[in-house]
Design a protein around this motif. Sequence first.
Motif, mmCIF file in Angstrom:
data_model
loop_
_atom_site.group_PDB
_atom_site.id
_atom_site.type_symbol
_atom_site.label_atom_id
_atom_site.label_comp_id
_atom_site.label_asym_id
_atom_site.label_seq_id
_atom_site.Cartn_x
_atom_site.Cartn_y
_atom_site.Cartn_z
ATOM 1 N N GLU A 92 -33.344 -10.115 -34.136
ATOM 2 C CA GLU A 92 -32.904 -9.516 -35.379
ATOM 3 C C GLU A 92 -32.351 -8.119 -35.235
ATOM 4 O OE1 GLU A 92 -35.584 -8.493 -39.252
ATOM 5 O OE2 GLU A 92 -36.021 -10.518 -38.300
ATOM 6 N N PHE A 93 -33.224 -7.344 -34.219
ATOM 7 C CA PHE A 93 -32.654 -6.128 -34.049
ATOM 8 C C PHE A 93 -31.127 -6.024 -33.409
ATOM 9 C CE2 PHE A 93 -32.165 -1.714 -32.193
ATOM 10 C CZ PHE A 93 -33.124 -1.050 -33.016
ATOM 11 N N LYS A 94 -30.931 -6.833 -32.695
ATOM 12 C CA LYS A 94 -29.525 -7.004 -32.042
ATOM 13 C C LYS A 94 -28.531 -7.522 -32.935
ATOM 14 C CE LYS A 94 -26.434 -8.814 -28.782
ATOM 15 N NZ LYS A 94 -25.249 -8.760 -29.374
ATOM 16 N N LYS A 95 -28.960 -8.237 -34.158
ATOM 17 C CA LYS A 95 -27.899 -8.476 -35.065
ATOM 18 C C LYS A 95 -27.695 -7.298 -35.927
ATOM 19 C CE LYS A 95 -27.132 -11.393 -39.207
ATOM 20 N NZ LYS A 95 -26.734 -10.037 -39.856
ATOM 21 N N ASP A 123 -36.032 1.677 -42.172
ATOM 22 C CA ASP A 123 -34.957 0.873 -42.489
ATOM 23 C C ASP A 123 -34.032 0.574 -41.292
ATOM 24 O OD1 ASP A 123 -32.573 -0.222 -43.686
ATOM 25 O OD2 ASP A 123 -31.932 1.600 -44.728
ATOM 26 N N VAL A 124 -34.442 -0.318 -40.315
ATOM 27 C CA VAL A 124 -33.607 -0.503 -39.431
ATOM 28 C C VAL A 124 -32.068 -0.840 -39.519
ATOM 29 C CG1 VAL A 124 -33.196 -1.808 -37.094
ATOM 30 C CG2 VAL A 124 -35.591 -1.270 -38.065
ATOM 31 N N PRO A 125 -31.846 -1.640 -40.446
ATOM 32 C CA PRO A 125 -30.190 -2.108 -40.449
ATOM 33 C C PRO A 125 -29.567 -0.778 -41.074
ATOM 34 C CG PRO A 125 -31.518 -3.546 -42.001
ATOM 35 C CD PRO A 125 -32.694 -2.618 -41.130
ATOM 36 N N GLY A 126 -30.180 -0.103 -42.033
ATOM 37 C CA GLY A 126 -29.489 1.086 -42.609
ATOM 38 C C GLY A 126 -29.491 2.402 -41.604
ATOM 39 N N GLY A 127 -30.633 2.512 -40.882
ATOM 40 C CA GLY A 127 -30.563 3.699 -39.901
ATOM 41 C C GLY A 127 -29.510 3.295 -38.761
ATOM 42 N N LEU A 128 -29.288 1.971 -38.303
ATOM 43 C CA LEU A 128 -28.514 1.913 -37.292
ATOM 44 C C LEU A 128 -26.958 2.153 -37.672
ATOM 45 C CD1 LEU A 128 -29.776 -1.111 -35.402
ATOM 46 C CD2 LEU A 128 -30.344 1.206 -34.569
ATOM 47 N N LYS A 129 -26.801 1.845 -38.878
ATOM 48 C CA LYS A 129 -25.453 2.267 -39.461
ATOM 49 C C LYS A 129 -25.080 3.653 -39.764
ATOM 50 C CE LYS A 129 -24.487 -2.268 -41.891
ATOM 51 N NZ LYS A 129 -25.124 -3.107 -42.840
ATOM 52 N N LYS A 130 -26.110 4.403 -39.849
ATOM 53 C CA LYS A 130 -26.090 5.834 -39.879
ATOM 54 C C LYS A 130 -25.760 6.403 -38.584
ATOM 55 C CE LYS A 130 -29.555 7.049 -43.417
ATOM 56 N NZ LYS A 130 -30.727 7.613 -43.391
ATOM 57 N N VAL A 131 -26.848 5.747 -37.728
ATOM 58 C CA VAL A 131 -26.125 6.159 -36.217
ATOM 59 C C VAL A 131 -24.887 6.099 -35.745
ATOM 60 C CG1 VAL A 131 -26.922 5.580 -33.855
ATOM 61 C CG2 VAL A 131 -28.691 6.141 -35.534
ATOM 62 N N ALA A 132 -24.294 4.764 -36.265
ATOM 63 C CA ALA A 132 -23.015 4.421 -35.747
ATOM 64 C C ALA A 132 -21.967 5.571 -36.624
ATOM 65 C CB ALA A 132 -22.686 3.091 -36.225
ATOM 66 N N GLN A 133 -22.333 5.755 -37.792
ATOM 67 C CA GLN A 133 -21.249 6.663 -38.665
ATOM 68 C C GLN A 133 -21.452 8.390 -37.889
ATOM 69 O OE1 GLN A 133 -23.006 6.343 -42.422
ATOM 70 N NE2 GLN A 133 -22.007 4.311 -42.935
ATOM 71 N N ASP A 160 -25.331 -5.226 -33.965
ATOM 72 C CA ASP A 160 -24.013 -5.638 -34.006
ATOM 73 C C ASP A 160 -23.596 -5.449 -35.394
ATOM 74 O OD1 ASP A 160 -24.208 -7.021 -31.521
ATOM 75 O OD2 ASP A 160 -24.701 -8.918 -32.398
ATOM 76 N N ASP A 161 -24.081 -5.623 -36.353
ATOM 77 C CA ASP A 161 -23.685 -5.307 -37.788
ATOM 78 C C ASP A 161 -22.931 -3.777 -37.854
ATOM 79 O OD1 ASP A 161 -24.033 -7.869 -38.607
ATOM 80 O OD2 ASP A 161 -25.871 -7.512 -39.586
ATOM 81 N N ALA A 162 -23.845 -3.195 -37.343
ATOM 82 C CA ALA A 162 -23.400 -1.645 -37.234
ATOM 83 C C ALA A 162 -22.326 -1.413 -36.348
ATOM 84 C CB ALA A 162 -24.627 -0.645 -36.870
ATOM 85 N N GLY A 163 -21.998 -2.245 -35.390
ATOM 86 C CA GLY A 163 -20.839 -1.952 -34.271
ATOM 87 C C GLY A 163 -21.347 -1.487 -33.229
ATOM 88 N N LEU A 164 -22.926 -1.274 -32.822
ATOM 89 C CA LEU A 164 -23.424 -0.521 -31.805
ATOM 90 C C LEU A 164 -23.617 -1.479 -30.611
ATOM 91 C CD1 LEU A 164 -25.984 1.638 -33.959
ATOM 92 C CD2 LEU A 164 -24.096 2.443 -32.576
ATOM 93 N N ARG A 165 -23.561 -1.266 -29.293
ATOM 94 C CA ARG A 165 -23.719 -2.083 -28.289
ATOM 95 C C ARG A 165 -25.119 -1.565 -27.765
ATOM 96 N NH1 ARG A 165 -22.543 -1.242 -22.666
ATOM 97 N NH2 ARG A 165 -21.442 0.701 -23.343
#
Length: 318
Positions: free
Chosen positions: A90-93, A56-66, A96-101
């Motif tokens: 898509e990965f970049k998006k 789950d790339v989008p969900g996983g990146l959000k967890k990382v940001a949290q 971005d959505d997770a607030g990660l650079r």
Amino acid sequence: MTNRRDFLRRASLLGVGGALMGRGGQWLAASPVVTRTNAKQLGLQIYSLGRELAADVPGGLKKVAQMGYTVLELAGYSPEGRIGQTPMAEFKKYADDAGLRIASSHLNPPIRGGYTPENLPEIKEFWKKATDHHAAIGVKYLIQPGQPRTLSVEETSWVCEVFNEAGKIAKAGGLLWGYHNHSGEFARVTPGGTEALTGRPGFGRRDPEGTRLIYDLFLEKTDPSLVLFELDVYWAVMGQYDPVAYMKKHPDRIRLLHIKDVAVLGESGMMNFQKIYEVAYANGIEDFYVELENYAGGTQFEGVKGCADYLLAAPFVK
Ligand code: MG
């Protein structure tokens, strides 16, 4: 009754613009304000998450940001323009959505065996394509983490020429090219040799004349205007060399760090992260990426969170 704590809480809400007094004296609706208490810039090499991120790339990146991470270093690039199975845009998006650079990316030319003049065109083609793909999503660093075959001084020197070529290609596309070590680069090679000698020379033993550390040859024979170094501090220690001594000796070449321990940062007695950060800041290093390999104490996400918790609590990490 308004106590002091309430007063301070309200004052702080006002201070961050949570509520404003309207013209008629009424309170205007306050929009929720999220303030980051963590001002630290924490980088993560996504390889640390292993297959768990792919689920789950989008969900996983959000967890990382949290967890407190703010910056990513990619892994798993393929010349079809994907990170793992995810198209790069898509990965970049998702980032971005997770607030990660996304600042950096690890990638290796698909070459088996050694680098030769015959496979140089293929290597250059790989870096050209990779530069275009990464420039398109705003990545700054292309980092090679895999060590090509280096069994002699001559073979190592040729590899340095290939690194310079990669650096030229990245630079032409506006990117910076670097090399990331493991422990194998702290082996020694001899002129005309046929094997790399690992470990330090035995007491009272002498290596043949002209014997050099592969890592020292990489530093010496690559062009400083084309090749920088991402020092993996843990792998330097595993190669029996001191990462701090290397950072002090090569402040202009070592510009990124992999922050890694045996498992979760700070749990082993092997790594002096306080000293590592102190010298890194003195050298003006701004790119630090946490790396965690196979973690036995839980999921990779749990291990990666443990690393973030350590760095967030560490007074020596800015
Ligand atoms: Mg590493």
